[in-house]
Design an enzyme around this catalytic site. Structure first.
Site, PDB file in Angstrom:
ATOM      1  CB  ALA A  50      29.174  36.734  41.434  1.00  0.00           C
ATOM      2  N   GLY A  95      34.400  34.386  41.108  1.00  0.00           N
ATOM      3  CA  GLY A  95      34.776  35.113  42.292  1.00  0.00           C
ATOM      4  C   GLY A  95      35.121  34.103  43.341  1.00  0.00           C
ATOM      5  CD  GLU A  98      37.667  37.202  40.207  1.00  0.00           C
ATOM      6  OE1 GLU A  98      38.215  38.247  39.506  1.00  0.00           O
ATOM      7  OE2 GLU A  98      36.364  37.345  40.287  1.00  0.00           O
ATOM      8  CD  GLU A 118      34.740  35.132  36.138  1.00  0.00           C
ATOM      9  OE1 GLU A 118      34.502  35.293  37.361  1.00  0.00           O
ATOM     10  OE2 GLU A 118      35.248  34.475  35.477  1.00  0.00           O
TER      11      GLU A 118
END
Length: 194
Positions: A50, A95, A98, A118
């Site tokens: 992100a 992300g 992910e 994270e």
């Protein structure tokens, strides 16, 4: 599908997220699409996760909406009716990992590195990593990687089953194309997801 945001190492901000959503819609509408490759045009990076610089400018409600939208986008990607292959050269963090985990198959170059960092930021992987990584790598290993945020390399990713193939650096796309061509020779109903 190629990610191309070199100035931010393909970090996913609002604009890139809209691009991913648009790409999913195009694939779903294209009856001729049989396999999707997700790759990066940026050297040495798949996706840095992100966009934290953009995220700092968001209020709590906006952050929640963004994370929810990211999660639903990756779930839509995972639910595509055709096989998806992540082509990972370089870093796949947060992300980015992910996104790769939402693909059916993952091919990486030997220089690839992975992490869900994270927890070091006092947040959790919010786009599905806490669900997908345990299914792929096992519950205990996933907990270790999520709790510690530890980086792991391509060789370890293969050992854990996070990636299907590790090839020499720069050759992941070639291997993914070979695999896509092999898949493409099968009947569409036989390879359909869902």
């Amino acid at each position: 599908m190629r990610m191309e945001r070199p100035e931010a190492r393909n970090a996913i901000g609002k604009e890139m997220l809209q691009g991913l959503q648009s790409a999913i819609e195009k694939v779903e509408a294209d009856a001729t699409a049989n396999v999707v490759l997700v790759a990066s045009s940026v050297p040495k990076v798949f996706c840095a996760g992100a966009d934290l610089k953009e995220r700092r400018l968001m209020g709590p409600k906006e952050v929640r909406e963004f994370v929810n939208s990211l999660r639903s986008t990756f779930s839509s990607f995972e639910a595509l009716s055709i096989p998806t292959i992540a082509v990972i050269e370089g870093a796949a963090f947060g992300g980015g990992l992910e996104l790769a985990l939402s693909c059916d198959l993952r091919i990486c170059g030997e220089n690839a590195t992975f992490s869900l960092p994270e927890t070091g930021l006092a947040i959790i992987p919010g786009a599905g990593g806490t669900q997908r990584l345990p299914r792929i790598a096992g519950k205990s290993r996933a907990k270790e990687l999520i709790f510690t945020g530890r980086r792991f390399d391509a060789a370890e990713a293969v050992t854990m089953g996070v990636v299907n193939y590790c090839v020499p650096a720069g050759e992941a796309y070639k291997k993914a194309l070979e695999l896509a061509r092999e898949i493409n020779q099968k009947g569409p109903l036989a390879i359909a997801n869902g």
